[in-house]
Motif scaffolding. Structure first.
Motif, PDB file in Angstrom:
ATOM      1  N   MET A  39     -16.326  39.953 -18.831  1.00 29.75           N
ATOM      2  CA  MET A  39     -16.649  41.294 -18.145  1.00 29.75           C
ATOM      3  C   MET A  39     -18.163  41.051 -17.593  1.00 29.75           C
ATOM      4  SD  MET A  39     -14.616  44.501 -19.520  1.00 29.75           S
ATOM      5  CE  MET A  39     -14.352  45.292 -18.014  1.00 29.75           C
ATOM      6  N   GLY A  40     -18.942  39.875 -17.689  1.00 25.50           N
ATOM      7  CA  GLY A  40     -20.180  39.840 -17.369  1.00 25.50           C
ATOM      8  C   GLY A  40     -20.478  38.801 -16.330  1.00 25.50           C
ATOM      9  N   LEU A  41     -21.596  38.025 -16.311  1.00 28.68           N
ATOM     10  CA  LEU A  41     -21.972  37.095 -15.340  1.00 28.68           C
ATOM     11  C   LEU A  41     -21.395  35.747 -15.372  1.00 28.68           C
ATOM     12  CD1 LEU A  41     -25.872  38.047 -15.568  1.00 28.68           C
ATOM     13  CD2 LEU A  41     -24.117  39.236 -14.107  1.00 28.68           C
ATOM     14  N   GLN A  42     -20.757  35.359 -14.276  1.00 25.81           N
ATOM     15  CA  GLN A  42     -20.295  33.966 -14.343  1.00 25.81           C
ATOM     16  C   GLN A  42     -21.038  32.861 -13.731  1.00 25.81           C
ATOM     17  OE1 GLN A  42     -17.775  33.783 -16.224  1.00 25.81           O
ATOM     18  NE2 GLN A  42     -17.554  36.106 -16.591  1.00 25.81           N
ATOM     19  N   PRO A  43     -21.556  31.979 -14.470  1.00 28.11           N
ATOM     20  CA  PRO A  43     -22.242  30.888 -13.711  1.00 28.11           C
ATOM     21  C   PRO A  43     -21.848  30.202 -12.428  1.00 28.11           C
ATOM     22  CG  PRO A  43     -22.802  30.969 -15.851  1.00 28.11           C
ATOM     23  CD  PRO A  43     -21.701  31.823 -15.803  1.00 28.11           C
ATOM     24  N   VAL A  44     -20.435  30.125 -12.728  1.00 29.94           N
ATOM     25  CA  VAL A  44     -19.625  29.251 -11.808  1.00 29.94           C
ATOM     26  C   VAL A  44     -19.508  30.032 -10.312  1.00 29.94           C
ATOM     27  CG1 VAL A  44     -17.115  28.722 -11.082  1.00 29.94           C
ATOM     28  CG2 VAL A  44     -17.755  28.298 -13.603  1.00 29.94           C
ATOM     29  N   VAL A  45     -19.557  31.314 -10.435  1.00 27.91           N
ATOM     30  CA  VAL A  45     -19.542  31.940  -9.204  1.00 27.91           C
ATOM     31  C   VAL A  45     -21.146  32.103  -8.768  1.00 27.91           C
ATOM     32  CG1 VAL A  45     -19.516  34.310  -8.049  1.00 27.91           C
ATOM     33  CG2 VAL A  45     -18.003  33.746  -9.626  1.00 27.91           C
ATOM     34  N   GLY A  46     -22.340  32.230  -9.476  1.00 26.96           N
ATOM     35  CA  GLY A  46     -23.377  32.155  -9.002  1.00 26.96           C
ATOM     36  C   GLY A  46     -24.108  33.147  -8.379  1.00 26.96           C
ATOM     37  N   GLY A  47     -23.366  34.448  -8.522  1.00 28.32           N
ATOM     38  CA  GLY A  47     -24.042  35.558  -7.852  1.00 28.32           C
ATOM     39  C   GLY A  47     -25.478  35.976  -8.418  1.00 28.32           C
ATOM     40  N   ARG A  48     -25.513  36.024  -9.569  1.00 26.73           N
ATOM     41  CA  ARG A  48     -26.420  36.611 -10.458  1.00 26.73           C
ATOM     42  C   ARG A  48     -26.780  35.947 -11.808  1.00 26.73           C
ATOM     43  NH1 ARG A  48     -29.422  41.722 -11.288  1.00 26.73           N
ATOM     44  NH2 ARG A  48     -28.535  42.484  -9.465  1.00 26.73           N
ATOM     45  N   PHE A  49     -27.766  35.731 -12.330  1.00 25.44           N
ATOM     46  CA  PHE A  49     -28.059  34.804 -13.710  1.00 25.44           C
ATOM     47  C   PHE A  49     -28.522  35.768 -14.605  1.00 25.44           C
ATOM     48  CE2 PHE A  49     -27.543  31.718 -10.393  1.00 25.44           C
ATOM     49  CZ  PHE A  49     -26.356  30.804 -11.182  1.00 25.44           C
ATOM     50  N   TYR A  50     -29.191  37.168 -14.304  1.00 29.34           N
ATOM     51  CA  TYR A  50     -29.711  37.789 -15.187  1.00 29.34           C
ATOM     52  C   TYR A  50     -29.676  39.320 -14.854  1.00 29.34           C
ATOM     53  CZ  TYR A  50     -33.388  38.802 -11.801  1.00 29.34           C
ATOM     54  OH  TYR A  50     -34.144  38.869 -10.254  1.00 29.34           O
ATOM     55  N   GLY A  51     -29.938  40.234 -15.561  1.00 31.31           N
ATOM     56  CA  GLY A  51     -29.893  41.698 -15.059  1.00 31.31           C
ATOM     57  C   GLY A  51     -28.349  42.354 -14.982  1.00 31.31           C
ATOM     58  N   VAL A 107     -20.399  45.016 -12.153  1.00 35.93           N
ATOM     59  CA  VAL A 107     -19.126  44.994 -13.128  1.00 35.93           C
ATOM     60  C   VAL A 107     -20.135  45.751 -14.418  1.00 35.93           C
ATOM     61  CG1 VAL A 107     -17.841  44.101 -14.927  1.00 35.93           C
ATOM     62  CG2 VAL A 107     -17.614  43.684 -12.526  1.00 35.93           C
ATOM     63  N   THR A 108     -21.274  45.241 -14.836  1.00 33.30           N
ATOM     64  CA  THR A 108     -21.856  45.407 -15.906  1.00 33.30           C
ATOM     65  C   THR A 108     -22.643  47.100 -15.617  1.00 33.30           C
ATOM     66  OG1 THR A 108     -22.621  43.294 -16.071  1.00 33.30           O
ATOM     67  CG2 THR A 108     -23.839  45.034 -17.580  1.00 33.30           C
ATOM     68  N   PHE A 109     -22.959  47.248 -14.374  1.00 32.13           N
ATOM     69  CA  PHE A 109     -23.625  48.603 -14.159  1.00 32.13           C
ATOM     70  C   PHE A 109     -22.431  49.700 -14.077  1.00 32.13           C
ATOM     71  CE2 PHE A 109     -23.458  51.816 -10.632  1.00 32.13           C
ATOM     72  CZ  PHE A 109     -24.422  52.418 -11.071  1.00 32.13           C
ATOM     73  N   SER A 110     -21.211  49.280 -13.775  1.00 31.68           N
ATOM     74  CA  SER A 110     -20.309  50.246 -13.787  1.00 31.68           C
ATOM     75  C   SER A 110     -19.809  50.684 -15.288  1.00 31.68           C
ATOM     76  CB  SER A 110     -18.902  49.843 -13.160  1.00 31.68           C
ATOM     77  OG  SER A 110     -17.873  50.494 -13.303  1.00 31.68           O
ATOM     78  N   ILE A 111     -19.861  49.855 -16.248  1.00 31.59           N
ATOM     79  CA  ILE A 111     -19.629  49.997 -17.556  1.00 31.59           C
ATOM     80  C   ILE A 111     -20.904  50.811 -18.101  1.00 31.59           C
ATOM     81  CG2 ILE A 111     -19.215  48.776 -19.682  1.00 31.59           C
ATOM     82  CD1 ILE A 111     -18.220  46.580 -18.313  1.00 31.59           C
ATOM     83  N   PHE A 112     -21.990  50.366 -17.704  1.00 29.86           N
ATOM     84  CA  PHE A 112     -23.143  50.952 -18.372  1.00 29.86           C
ATOM     85  C   PHE A 112     -23.481  52.378 -17.950  1.00 29.86           C
ATOM     86  CE2 PHE A 112     -27.971  51.524 -18.235  1.00 29.86           C
ATOM     87  CZ  PHE A 112     -28.192  51.305 -19.548  1.00 29.86           C
ATOM     88  N   ALA A 113     -23.281  52.740 -16.731  1.00 27.09           N
ATOM     89  CA  ALA A 113     -23.333  54.124 -16.055  1.00 27.09           C
ATOM     90  C   ALA A 113     -22.250  54.925 -16.612  1.00 27.09           C
ATOM     91  CB  ALA A 113     -22.945  53.995 -14.570  1.00 27.09           C
ATOM     92  N   THR A 114     -20.948  54.365 -16.692  1.00 28.22           N
ATOM     93  CA  THR A 114     -19.853  55.180 -17.186  1.00 28.22           C
ATOM     94  C   THR A 114     -20.077  55.707 -18.799  1.00 28.22           C
ATOM     95  OG1 THR A 114     -18.250  54.105 -15.728  1.00 28.22           O
ATOM     96  CG2 THR A 114     -17.404  55.349 -17.813  1.00 28.22           C
ATOM     97  N   ALA A 115     -20.588  54.521 -19.657  1.00 26.52           N
ATOM     98  CA  ALA A 115     -20.778  54.883 -20.872  1.00 26.52           C
ATOM     99  C   ALA A 115     -22.041  55.980 -21.020  1.00 26.52           C
ATOM    100  CB  ALA A 115     -21.205  53.459 -21.673  1.00 26.52           C
ATOM    101  N   SER A 116     -22.926  55.787 -20.260  1.00 27.98           N
ATOM    102  CA  SER A 116     -24.105  56.733 -20.359  1.00 27.98           C
ATOM    103  C   SER A 116     -23.708  58.101 -19.897  1.00 27.98           C
ATOM    104  CB  SER A 116     -25.268  56.111 -19.535  1.00 27.98           C
ATOM    105  OG  SER A 116     -24.879  56.611 -17.911  1.00 27.98           O
ATOM    106  N   LEU A 117     -22.844  58.250 -18.943  1.00 27.43           N
ATOM    107  CA  LEU A 117     -22.520  59.552 -18.587  1.00 27.43           C
ATOM    108  C   LEU A 117     -21.532  60.065 -19.525  1.00 27.43           C
ATOM    109  CD1 LEU A 117     -21.734  59.191 -14.790  1.00 27.43           C
ATOM    110  CD2 LEU A 117     -23.570  60.760 -15.787  1.00 27.43           C
ATOM    111  N   MET A 118     -20.663  59.378 -20.164  1.00 27.91           N
ATOM    112  CA  MET A 118     -19.535  59.985 -21.429  1.00 27.91           C
ATOM    113  C   MET A 118     -20.553  60.202 -22.674  1.00 27.91           C
ATOM    114  SD  MET A 118     -16.844  59.911 -19.713  1.00 27.91           S
ATOM    115  CE  MET A 118     -15.714  60.360 -21.154  1.00 27.91           C
ATOM    116  N   LEU A 119     -21.455  59.498 -22.762  1.00 30.48           N
ATOM    117  CA  LEU A 119     -22.507  59.658 -24.207  1.00 30.48           C
ATOM    118  C   LEU A 119     -23.148  61.081 -23.837  1.00 30.48           C
ATOM    119  CD1 LEU A 119     -24.029  59.309 -26.384  1.00 30.48           C
ATOM    120  CD2 LEU A 119     -25.619  57.864 -25.220  1.00 30.48           C
TER     121      LEU A 119
END
Length: 342
Positions: free
Chosen positions: A95-107, A111-123
């Motif tokens: 569920m992370g960054l895919q080098p084959v797609v090449g859209g992003r390589f760090y940060g 998808v990651t933001f969605s999981i991170f934001a949801t987890a923080s609000l549930m916490l």
């Protein structure tokens, strides 16, 4: 029936643990195995068992919001630590960054933001509930602000998350949650002020990032530079076209906004049948409903302003919905046990 409710709760906690486990699985070199598919499945299952076990075993498992706090906190901690140390766990994860797609390589990607934001609000919901019961509303407000601001800094910092679309989506949701805790009703005027402050902070971060050397700038700084050169509108149009293309690419993705708007309808109308079915949970956890509405605000804005925004509510639901099922199941169980005791 109590046994069935307990099983449903376990299933909900296990399902909500899967996203974090997909990142932790990269701690094990499964790709070197002669059979990589069973290896990655086994690696994910191992970390799911560890997270869900910690959430369901005493002392957290005995409480209503304990599993939510453990799963939300573990997910947030894993992703925060990863982006602050180079985003290594995200590379080629399920569920992370895919080098084959090449859209992003760090940060943080969408998808990651969605999981991170949801987890923080549930916490935040879980800690606000516990803090309010022990120390009052002030402590609950402090817990939400600390978690929310930490989420924005980690996600938006050019050195860590470098996410341009995350903070503008998260801050309005956080503001709604804070106002709800203070008992202040959201109005059009207040919404406009929140939007203006959010836009100002976004431009400020972009400006500060643009002051760094060109080779060190993230896309936040580069986007700010395009405002002066007249290329910002082209970037916005391109992102909107990409989001629309992804939305209509499959019959399943077309269903995402309908599902999102249905959940908004259920939560914003307390008299709707869907909201009544959650009434027991809302009574036991007063901050659950405003927290879920804040989550919907984040997911909706993220859906509209990101180039692959359709993934944001869909992926965020993989954490939020199972945890909501776990809360509702435990609420029913506690109510039934109390009735048997009487």
């Amino acid at each position: 029936r109590l046994r069935l409710v307990s099983i449903v709760r376990v299933v909900g906690v296990v399902a909500a643990s899967v996203p974090a486990a997909t990142f932790l699985a990269n701690l094990i070199p499964w790709w070197r195995s002669a059979h990589p598919l069973p290896a990655i499945v086994g690696s994910v299952a191992l970390f799911v068992a560890l997270i869900a076990g910690a959430a369901l075993l005493p002392p957290w498992g005995r409480t209503l919001m304990g599993p939510v706090a453990v799963v939300g906190g573990a997910t947030m901690l894993v992703l925060a630590a990863d982006v602050m140390t180079g985003s290594r766990l995200q590379q080629s994860s399920l569920m992370g960054l895919q080098p084959v797609v090449g859209g992003r390589f760090y940060g943080m990607g969408n998808v990651t933001f969605s999981i991170f934001a949801t987890a923080s609000l549930m916490l935040a919901i879980a800690l606000a509930h516990c803090a309010n019961r022990r120390w009052g509303r002030g402590a609950a407000l402090a817990a939400v602000l600390v978690i929310g601001l930490a989420t924005v800094v980690i996600d938006g910092s050019p050195a860590w998350g470098a996410d341009g679309g995350g903070p503008p989506a998260y801050l309005p949701g956080l503001a709604f949650f804070v106002l709800a805790l203070l008992g202040i009703r959201m109005t059009v005027r207040r919404a406009a002020v929140i939007a203006a402050v959010t836009a100002g902070l976004f431009l400020l971060v972009g400006f500060l990032d643009s002051l760094r050397p060109a080779q060190d700038q993230s896309h936040l700084g580069r986007f700010f530079d395009t405002i002066g050169s007249g290329g910002a509108l082209d970037i916005i149009i391109r992102k909107a076209q990409q989001n629309w293309g992804i939305l209509i690419s499959s019959p399943l993705t077309v269903l995402v906004p309908f599902g999102l708007f249905f959940v908004i309808f259920v939560l914003l109308r307390p008299t709707s049948w869907g909201s009544r079915s959650l009434h027991r949970s809302f009574e036991r956890v007063p901050y659950l409903r405003p927290g879920l509405i804040a989550w919907l605000v984040v997911m909706t804005i993220g859906f509209f302003i990101n180039d692959s925004g359709v993934a944001i509510p869909a992926v965020g639901a993989t954490v939020a919905i199972p945890l909501l099922v776990a809360i509702s199941s435990q609420s029913l169980r506690q109510e039934a046990e109390a009735a048997d005791g009487d």
